[in-house]
Design a protein around this motif. Sequence first.
Motif, PDB file in Angstrom:
ATOM      1  N   VAL A 129       5.035 -18.618  24.441  1.00 58.66           N
ATOM      2  CA  VAL A 129       4.095 -18.386  23.343  1.00 58.66           C
ATOM      3  C   VAL A 129       2.710 -18.079  23.888  1.00 58.66           C
ATOM      4  O   VAL A 129       2.020 -17.159  23.424  1.00 58.66           O
ATOM      5  N   THR A 158       0.683 -14.598  23.408  1.00 59.82           N
ATOM      6  CA  THR A 158      -0.640 -14.595  22.790  1.00 59.82           C
ATOM      7  C   THR A 158      -1.662 -13.926  23.702  1.00 59.82           C
ATOM      8  O   THR A 158      -2.486 -13.121  23.248  1.00 59.82           O
ATOM      9  N   LYS A 159      -1.609 -14.248  24.988  1.00 63.52           N
ATOM     10  CA  LYS A 159      -2.538 -13.660  25.955  1.00 63.52           C
ATOM     11  C   LYS A 159      -2.317 -12.157  26.082  1.00 63.52           C
ATOM     12  O   LYS A 159      -3.271 -11.374  26.159  1.00 63.52           O
TER      13      LYS A 159
END
Length: 236
Positions: A120, A124-125
Amino acid sequence: MTAADTTTAADHLDTVTERWTSLQDRVGDRPTTTWPPAMGITRLMSDEELQEQAAERADTAPDAPGPRPVPVDVDVLDVMTTIETGLVTAADWLAERVQRPAFRAPTGHGWSDDVHRAAVLLATKDAADPRRWRYNGQPTAPDAAEWLACRLRDQPGPFRKLDEGERQAVAEVAQAGAELIRRTLGDARRTTAVPEPCPMPCGGQLVVEGGDGEPPIVRCEDCGRTWTEQTSSDAA
């Protein structure tokens, strides 16, 4: 495209980035010069044209009666809009082709699962990578120019390298934008046909060359004779 052509195209994009502020400053300035320059050709204008020119000068003079025009250079504003539209459209088009979609985290696992949590965070990054081109928001010409230049220079990121057709398409937009900026800011020399014939026996086509900050000249394309505007020092 050769490596030199790619470098030139990227340099054109750098010109947009570096000189955009100068265009923004110019928008608020009233034009100080006209193109083509009148030089001595005004003596060949008709009486009606001379009267219209005089009326225009009177209307824009600081002490002329009536309301003052809005101090915005609409021509420069149009140039900026043209450049920005072209570059942002090119960036949107190219991103659709070369930008890798962001990673997707697997579902069905709790946050306590170390592998799921790492996935996750990675997704997200990756989605927030500042090197990505964003389709939403209000991208500017400098934003698009900088991003396109990075793609031409094969800088790392969530992208594949550009193919030949993509490089050529970006190069054409870059050259057009840089030329418009140089012309608007007076860096590019221009050639414009003059409606009056050459006063020499050849009666050839006259053109005015200038617009790059250097003294303009009138040149006959048939006999090659040139004329320059005489200054007071020349007359002395």
